[in-house]
Write a protein that holds these residues in place. Structure first.
Motif, PDB file in Angstrom:
ATOM      1  N   LEU A  16       0.830  -1.204   0.000  1.00  0.00           N
ATOM      2  CA  LEU A  16       0.000   0.000   0.000  1.00  0.00           C
ATOM      3  C   LEU A  16       0.864   1.252   0.000  1.00  0.00           C
ATOM      4  N   ASN A  17       0.328   2.314  -0.504  1.00  0.00           N
ATOM      5  CA  ASN A  17       1.060   3.574  -0.601  1.00  0.00           C
ATOM      6  C   ASN A  17       1.387   4.122   0.775  1.00  0.00           C
ATOM      7  N   ALA A  18       2.658   4.255   1.087  1.00  0.00           N
ATOM      8  CA  ALA A  18       3.066   4.722   2.405  1.00  0.00           C
ATOM      9  C   ALA A  18       2.695   6.179   2.637  1.00  0.00           C
ATOM     10  N   ASN A  19       2.405   6.902   1.594  1.00  0.00           N
ATOM     11  CA  ASN A  19       2.065   8.311   1.738  1.00  0.00           C
ATOM     12  C   ASN A  19       0.559   8.576   1.723  1.00  0.00           C
ATOM     13  N   ALA A  20      -0.231   7.492   1.811  1.00  0.00           N
ATOM     14  CA  ALA A  20      -1.676   7.671   1.787  1.00  0.00           C
ATOM     15  C   ALA A  20      -2.124   8.497   2.997  1.00  0.00           C
ATOM     16  N   GLN A  21      -3.217   9.245   2.803  1.00  0.00           N
ATOM     17  CA  GLN A  21      -3.709  10.093   3.879  1.00  0.00           C
ATOM     18  C   GLN A  21      -4.172   9.236   5.053  1.00  0.00           C
ATOM     19  N   LYS A  22      -3.791   9.610   6.256  1.00  0.00           N
ATOM     20  CA  LYS A  22      -4.146   8.842   7.438  1.00  0.00           C
ATOM     21  C   LYS A  22      -5.623   9.038   7.772  1.00  0.00           C
ATOM     22  N   SER A  23      -6.222   8.008   8.321  1.00  0.00           N
ATOM     23  CA  SER A  23      -7.613   8.082   8.728  1.00  0.00           C
ATOM     24  C   SER A  23      -7.737   7.546  10.149  1.00  0.00           C
ATOM     25  N   LYS A 123       7.525   8.199  21.324  1.00  0.00           N
ATOM     26  CA  LYS A 123       7.067   8.642  20.011  1.00  0.00           C
ATOM     27  C   LYS A 123       6.449   7.511  19.213  1.00  0.00           C
ATOM     28  N   TYR A 124       7.010   6.304  19.310  1.00  0.00           N
ATOM     29  CA  TYR A 124       6.561   5.199  18.471  1.00  0.00           C
ATOM     30  C   TYR A 124       5.954   4.033  19.254  1.00  0.00           C
ATOM     31  N   TYR A 125       5.768   4.173  20.563  1.00  0.00           N
ATOM     32  CA  TYR A 125       5.314   3.059  21.388  1.00  0.00           C
ATOM     33  C   TYR A 125       4.072   3.435  22.185  1.00  0.00           C
ATOM     34  N   SER A 126       3.267   2.419  22.482  1.00  0.00           N
ATOM     35  CA  SER A 126       2.100   2.644  23.329  1.00  0.00           C
ATOM     36  C   SER A 126       1.760   1.370  24.087  1.00  0.00           C
ATOM     37  N   CYS A 163       5.779   1.825  12.986  1.00  0.00           N
ATOM     38  CA  CYS A 163       6.814   2.043  11.973  1.00  0.00           C
ATOM     39  C   CYS A 163       6.116   2.563  10.733  1.00  0.00           C
ATOM     40  N   ASN A 164       6.245   3.872  10.480  1.00  0.00           N
ATOM     41  CA  ASN A 164       5.467   4.536   9.439  1.00  0.00           C
ATOM     42  C   ASN A 164       3.980   4.288   9.722  1.00  0.00           C
ATOM     43  N   GLN A 165       3.249   3.689   8.772  1.00  0.00           N
ATOM     44  CA  GLN A 165       1.830   3.439   9.000  1.00  0.00           C
ATOM     45  C   GLN A 165       1.551   2.026   9.514  1.00  0.00           C
ATOM     46  N   PHE A 166       2.590   1.257   9.741  1.00  0.00           N
ATOM     47  CA  PHE A 166       2.436  -0.083  10.293  1.00  0.00           C
ATOM     48  C   PHE A 166       2.519  -0.048  11.811  1.00  0.00           C
ATOM     49  N   ARG A 167       1.831  -0.980  12.438  1.00  0.00           N
ATOM     50  CA  ARG A 167       1.891  -1.121  13.894  1.00  0.00           C
ATOM     51  C   ARG A 167       2.063  -2.603  14.218  1.00  0.00           C
ATOM     52  N   PHE A 168       3.063  -2.898  15.038  1.00  0.00           N
ATOM     53  CA  PHE A 168       3.342  -4.263  15.469  1.00  0.00           C
ATOM     54  C   PHE A 168       2.892  -4.414  16.919  1.00  0.00           C
ATOM     55  N   ILE A 194      -1.319 -15.789  24.227  1.00  0.00           N
ATOM     56  CA  ILE A 194      -0.430 -14.730  23.768  1.00  0.00           C
ATOM     57  C   ILE A 194      -0.767 -14.482  22.302  1.00  0.00           C
ATOM     58  N   GLU A 195      -0.876 -13.214  21.920  1.00  0.00           N
ATOM     59  CA  GLU A 195      -1.273 -12.861  20.559  1.00  0.00           C
ATOM     60  C   GLU A 195      -0.233 -11.927  19.935  1.00  0.00           C
ATOM     61  N   PHE A 196      -0.096 -12.026  18.612  1.00  0.00           N
ATOM     62  CA  PHE A 196       0.787 -11.174  17.847  1.00  0.00           C
ATOM     63  C   PHE A 196      -0.002 -10.613  16.676  1.00  0.00           C
ATOM     64  N   GLY A 197       0.266  -9.350  16.348  1.00  0.00           N
ATOM     65  CA  GLY A 197      -0.490  -8.750  15.267  1.00  0.00           C
ATOM     66  C   GLY A 197       0.289  -7.706  14.489  1.00  0.00           C
ATOM     67  N   ILE A 198      -0.205  -7.422  13.292  1.00  0.00           N
ATOM     68  CA  ILE A 198       0.312  -6.331  12.488  1.00  0.00           C
ATOM     69  C   ILE A 198      -0.887  -5.622  11.891  1.00  0.00           C
ATOM     70  N   SER A 199      -0.852  -4.291  11.888  1.00  0.00           N
ATOM     71  CA  SER A 199      -1.955  -3.530  11.331  1.00  0.00           C
ATOM     72  C   SER A 199      -1.413  -2.358  10.522  1.00  0.00           C
ATOM     73  N   TYR A 200      -2.301  -1.807   9.701  1.00  0.00           N
ATOM     74  CA  TYR A 200      -1.919  -0.724   8.773  1.00  0.00           C
ATOM     75  C   TYR A 200      -2.955   0.377   8.883  1.00  0.00           C
ATOM     76  N   GLN A 201      -2.488   1.607   9.056  1.00  0.00           N
ATOM     77  CA  GLN A 201      -3.397   2.740   9.138  1.00  0.00           C
ATOM     78  C   GLN A 201      -3.802   3.183   7.736  1.00  0.00           C
ATOM     79  N   LEU A 202      -5.099   3.195   7.475  1.00  0.00           N
ATOM     80  CA  LEU A 202      -5.613   3.544   6.152  1.00  0.00           C
ATOM     81  C   LEU A 202      -5.527   5.040   5.898  1.00  0.00           C
TER      82      LEU A 202
END
Length: 202
Positions: A16-23, A123-126, A163-168, A194-202
């Motif tokens: 996906l386009n890394a520069n896509a507008q965040k939602s 900055k990058y963690y929650s 990491c950019n628009q990805f979240r681990f 225990i769960e592991f995931g990856i997500s992408y901000q649209l």
């Protein structure tokens, strides 16, 4: 087959386009596994796959609030260990003891709906807390629960890295499954996962 779909979807997100507008929406995939708390009555191990849709609906100075919808398929293995768990007053209890002592494959199809409270701490963690509940269908009757309609309740804590628009994501969780008395048998299952995931901000 499911693992291939999981990997293909992850690759699709990467394209996906890394520069896509965040939602406010984020879409992702999750995988987890777990087992019952130690006991003398039964064993239950499971692994599961989730599609995850996050919607961030509010932010304050210190916290972010999200709704999480997670369709899930759960592959479990269950076996009765304590044959006396099936009481003599149960109809055909001797036959049922023999049947329930066999190792069984259990499939669960779940729609979890959850609420997330997230606390960014860098900055990058929650860090976050998650509570979810949802209807499910289970395909196998056991001594602990009737087949058919039931509910899955999950309480979890987690930590994420962006990491950019990805979240681990990594998420220890506690899960309770029962049918709220809608079936003839309702002892349910309790598992730690225990769960592991990856997500992408649209």
């Amino acid at each position: 087959m499911i693992k291939k779909i999981f990997l293909c979807a992850a690759f699709f997100f990467a394209m996906l386009n890394a520069n896509a507008q965040k939602s406010r929406f984020r879409i992702g995939l999750g995988y987890g596994f777990g087992s019952e708390f130690n006991n003398k009555d039964y064993t239950f191990t499971n692994n599961f796959y989730k599609v995850q849709v996050y919607y961030g609906f509010k932010e304050s100075r210190n916290f972010k609030y999200e709704i999480l919808i997670q369709p899930e398929i759960n592959f479990g293995k269950h076996q009765l260990l304590n044959l006396y768990f099936v009481k003599p007053e149960t109809p055909n209890f001797e036959e049922k003891r023999i049947e329930y002592m066999k190792l069984k494959d259990v499939r669960e199809y779940v729609l979890n709906i959850g609420f997330v409270i997230r606390k960014p701490f860098a900055k990058y963690y929650s860090f976050y807390l998650l509570g979810s509940v949802g209807p499910m269908i289970t395909d196998t009757e056991t001594e602990r629960m009737s087949s058919g309609f039931a509910f899955a309740d999950v309480l979890a804590i987690g930590i994420t890295a962006d990491c950019n628009q990805f979240r681990f994501d990594i998420r220890p969780s506690l899960r309770h499954v029962s049918n709220a008395g809608l079936g003839s048998t309702n002892a349910g299952y309790n598992t730690k996962n225990i769960e592991f995931g990856i997500s992408y901000q649209l």
